[in-house]
Design a protein around this motif. Structure first.
Motif, PDB file in Angstrom:
ATOM      1  N   VAL A  71      80.582  22.292  46.663  1.00 24.41           N
ATOM      2  CA  VAL A  71      79.321  21.651  46.991  1.00 24.41           C
ATOM      3  C   VAL A  71      78.198  22.471  46.363  1.00 24.41           C
ATOM      4  CG1 VAL A  71      77.803  20.964  48.891  1.00 24.41           C
ATOM      5  CG2 VAL A  71      80.280  20.798  49.136  1.00 24.41           C
ATOM      6  N   PRO A  72      77.353  21.851  45.558  1.00 25.43           N
ATOM      7  CA  PRO A  72      76.252  22.599  44.963  1.00 25.43           C
ATOM      8  C   PRO A  72      75.250  23.005  46.037  1.00 25.43           C
ATOM      9  CG  PRO A  72      76.042  20.269  44.446  1.00 25.43           C
ATOM     10  CD  PRO A  72      77.356  20.460  45.150  1.00 25.43           C
ATOM     11  N   PRO A  73      74.522  24.081  45.814  1.00 28.46           N
ATOM     12  CA  PRO A  73      73.543  24.509  46.823  1.00 28.46           C
ATOM     13  C   PRO A  73      72.451  23.451  46.990  1.00 28.46           C
ATOM     14  CG  PRO A  73      73.339  25.820  44.821  1.00 28.46           C
ATOM     15  CD  PRO A  73      74.546  24.952  44.654  1.00 28.46           C
ATOM     16  N   ALA A  74      71.887  23.408  48.164  1.00 25.40           N
ATOM     17  CA  ALA A  74      70.847  22.426  48.465  1.00 25.40           C
ATOM     18  C   ALA A  74      69.609  22.695  47.611  1.00 25.40           C
ATOM     19  CB  ALA A  74      70.497  22.479  49.946  1.00 25.40           C
ATOM     20  N   HIS A  75      68.968  21.641  47.168  1.00 22.54           N
ATOM     21  CA  HIS A  75      67.807  21.753  46.292  1.00 22.54           C
ATOM     22  C   HIS A  75      66.672  22.538  46.955  1.00 22.54           C
ATOM     23  CE1 HIS A  75      65.025  20.681  43.137  1.00 22.54           C
ATOM     24  NE2 HIS A  75      64.197  20.185  44.036  1.00 22.54           N
ATOM     25  N   LEU A  76      66.402  22.245  48.221  1.00 21.65           N
ATOM     26  CA  LEU A  76      65.333  22.950  48.924  1.00 21.65           C
ATOM     27  C   LEU A  76      65.660  24.426  49.115  1.00 21.65           C
ATOM     28  CD1 LEU A  76      64.248  20.299  51.572  1.00 21.65           C
ATOM     29  CD2 LEU A  76      63.082  20.952  49.472  1.00 21.65           C
ATOM     30  N   GLU A  77      66.923  24.732  49.282  1.00 21.48           N
ATOM     31  CA  GLU A  77      67.335  26.135  49.406  1.00 21.48           C
ATOM     32  C   GLU A  77      67.030  26.891  48.115  1.00 21.48           C
ATOM     33  OE1 GLU A  77      68.859  29.601  51.061  1.00 21.48           O
ATOM     34  OE2 GLU A  77      68.478  27.707  52.078  1.00 21.48           O
ATOM     35  N   LEU A  79      64.734  26.102  45.866  1.00 19.80           N
ATOM     36  CA  LEU A  79      63.275  26.234  45.771  1.00 19.80           C
ATOM     37  C   LEU A  79      62.757  27.342  46.678  1.00 19.80           C
ATOM     38  CD1 LEU A  79      62.153  22.497  45.630  1.00 19.80           C
ATOM     39  CD2 LEU A  79      62.188  24.148  43.766  1.00 19.80           C
ATOM     40  N   ALA A  80      63.297  27.441  47.885  1.00 19.09           N
ATOM     41  CA  ALA A  80      62.867  28.481  48.823  1.00 19.09           C
ATOM     42  C   ALA A  80      63.195  29.870  48.282  1.00 19.09           C
ATOM     43  CB  ALA A  80      63.518  28.263  50.183  1.00 19.09           C
ATOM     44  N   ARG A  81      64.340  30.030  47.675  1.00 17.87           N
ATOM     45  CA  ARG A  81      64.706  31.339  47.104  1.00 17.87           C
ATOM     46  C   ARG A  81      63.779  31.713  45.949  1.00 17.87           C
ATOM     47  NH1 ARG A  81      71.316  30.971  47.078  1.00 17.87           N
ATOM     48  NH2 ARG A  81      71.534  30.860  49.343  1.00 17.87           N
ATOM     49  N   GLN A  84      60.445  32.713  47.419  1.00 18.12           N
ATOM     50  CA  GLN A  84      60.554  34.027  48.047  1.00 18.12           C
ATOM     51  C   GLN A  84      60.555  35.120  46.989  1.00 18.12           C
ATOM     52  OE1 GLN A  84      64.166  34.615  50.277  1.00 18.12           O
ATOM     53  NE2 GLN A  84      63.202  36.112  51.637  1.00 18.12           N
ATOM     54  N   ALA A  85      61.274  34.908  45.891  1.00 19.11           N
ATOM     55  CA  ALA A  85      61.311  35.898  44.816  1.00 19.11           C
ATOM     56  C   ALA A  85      59.939  36.058  44.174  1.00 19.11           C
ATOM     57  CB  ALA A  85      62.337  35.488  43.767  1.00 19.11           C
ATOM     58  N   ARG A  86      59.219  34.956  43.954  1.00 20.16           N
ATOM     59  CA  ARG A  86      57.864  35.041  43.373  1.00 20.16           C
ATOM     60  C   ARG A  86      56.919  35.772  44.316  1.00 20.16           C
ATOM     61  NH1 ARG A  86      58.579  29.506  41.353  1.00 20.16           N
ATOM     62  NH2 ARG A  86      57.688  28.875  43.343  1.00 20.16           N
ATOM     63  N   HIS A  87      57.037  35.471  45.597  1.00 19.27           N
ATOM     64  CA  HIS A  87      56.187  36.130  46.591  1.00 19.27           C
ATOM     65  C   HIS A  87      56.450  37.642  46.608  1.00 19.27           C
ATOM     66  CE1 HIS A  87      53.701  36.475  50.138  1.00 19.27           C
ATOM     67  NE2 HIS A  87      54.682  37.112  50.767  1.00 19.27           N
TER      68      HIS A  87
END
Length: 97
Positions: A71-77, A79-81, A84-87
């Motif tokens: 199962v591919p990772p969720a799209h929103l997950e 985006l959240a990562r 978080q990395a940019r922040h």
């Protein structure tokens, strides 16, 4: 023209010829496979060969399941990562912890 030639000219005749050709191919393939199996059964290392084939099939099965069942990772997950990395990079660039 003979009756055979006339019969083979129509679509039905082509279908019959195609079916006959496929049947002939199937019979020759089965005959070849039976000969190969007989040769394999005469080998002294048939048990080792069968075990190796089993391991190979299990490995192929795992690869197939990994390829199609993962199962591919969720799209929103994702985006959240990224957010978080940019922040975290922005805080580090600003001198914060």
């Amino acid at each position: 023209m003979t009756r055979e030639a006339e019969r083979c000219r129509g679509l039905e005749g082509q279908a019959v010829l195609l079916a006959a050709g496929l049947a002939d191919l199937a019979v020759s393939t089965v005959g070849s496979a039976v000969g190969t199996v007989r040769g394999l059964l005469r080998r002294s290392d048939a048990a080792e060969l069968a075990a190796e084939a089993e391991h190979e099939l299990v490995a192929r099965g795992r690869l197939a399941l990994d390829r199609y069942a993962a199962v591919p990772p969720a799209h929103l997950e994702i985006l959240a990562r990224h957010a978080q990395a940019r922040h975290a990079q922005a805080r580090k660039a600003a001198g914060g912890v």
